[in-house]
Enzyme design. Sequence first.
Site, PDB file in Angstrom:
ATOM      1  N   SER A 158       0.824  -1.205   0.000  1.00  0.00           N
ATOM      2  CA  SER A 158       0.000   0.000   0.000  1.00  0.00           C
ATOM      3  C   SER A 158       0.863   1.262   0.000  1.00  0.00           C
ATOM      4  O   SER A 158       1.654   1.475  -0.907  1.00  0.00           O
ATOM      5  CB  SER A 158      -0.955  -0.033   1.199  1.00  0.00           C
ATOM      6  OG  SER A 158      -1.979   0.921   1.059  1.00  0.00           O
ATOM      7  N   LYS A 210     -23.246  16.450   6.639  1.00  0.00           N
ATOM      8  CA  LYS A 210     -22.318  16.754   7.718  1.00  0.00           C
ATOM      9  C   LYS A 210     -22.083  15.542   8.627  1.00  0.00           C
ATOM     10  O   LYS A 210     -20.979  15.332   9.123  1.00  0.00           O
ATOM     11  CB  LYS A 210     -22.845  17.933   8.549  1.00  0.00           C
ATOM     12  CG  LYS A 210     -21.914  18.356   9.672  1.00  0.00           C
ATOM     13  CD  LYS A 210     -20.556  18.769   9.145  1.00  0.00           C
ATOM     14  CE  LYS A 210     -19.632  19.206  10.262  1.00  0.00           C
ATOM     15  NZ  LYS A 210     -18.279  19.520   9.772  1.00  0.00           N
TER      16      LYS A 210
END
Length: 328
Positions: A158, A210
Amino acid sequence: MNYRIRRDPNGEAPPQTDENWERATLRDVLLEAYREQRRARVWKAVWRGVGLLVFLSVMAGLMGKGGNEDAKPNGAHTAVIDLVGEIGGDEYTDHVAILREGMEAAYENKNVKAIIIRANSPGGSPVVSNVAFEEVRRLKAEHKDIPVYAVAEDMCASGCYYIAAAADKIYADPSSIVGSIGVVGSSFDATGLMDKLGIKRRTRTAGSNKGMGDPFSPETPEQIAIWQQMLNEIHGEFIKAVRTGRGNRLKEKENPDVFSGRVYTGLQAQKVGLTDGTGNIYSVARDVAKAPELVDYTPQQDELTRLLSRRLRAEVKTQVSAWLDKMW
């Protein structure tokens, strides 16, 4: 406290009784004991403060040495810089700073023939990985005569592979774990459990997204699409970096799953073009760089540095203040 002896009108002191004499003597003894005790406390605080200053001076001196004292031998050698642990940018594991400082120190030494980034990491922050990737490439471009090799040990996956792709060549042990060119974003959904328990979530937001990602609130299809778009964009940057670093050595047409996030052994990674061969830091320094002597250029951050973390320094400051208060 001042004491005055009362005198009679003729100016003579009254005769001192045994009781007055005993009181005066006891008072003098107690006052002297109090003074002695106070002097002892003051000196105790003074010596504690002196001891603390000596301790901090020794620690600062040891930390000031830093680095590797034998980092500049007279003969030709290969510089080694460690890229280990989860990729991040906190106070003690700023991988960008470690790589940059180590490489800059190596480039300053005329006896360095090559640089090896010794990689052993499962990955981590995509932002830190990209910044490190760009810094390695920048430094390489400024010092084209010094090759940079990445050598995978147990794992270079990764974000670690993201950074390794900036090297001129990548080597790995046959059993190393390499690749994992993908991005993951995970969470959990506890809304079903809350329904069973009869618990309702009360969340007030300004903006419909949100609270996106809150495990105690249901996720809308629009929010799922937003998350997926973000992951795809980050993945795209990862793929672009690997393609830039590996060029035509990458055999992605023959291996369409190379960017799927899967991992490979060192042997498999070479077949798909993620690495350039098998080896370790010793064989690469000896057979590729032709400079078998290895010197560690990793900036040193020993336990003494960790002991003097911000939290400990705050504690020391508090203790010093307390001791000074006692002195006065």
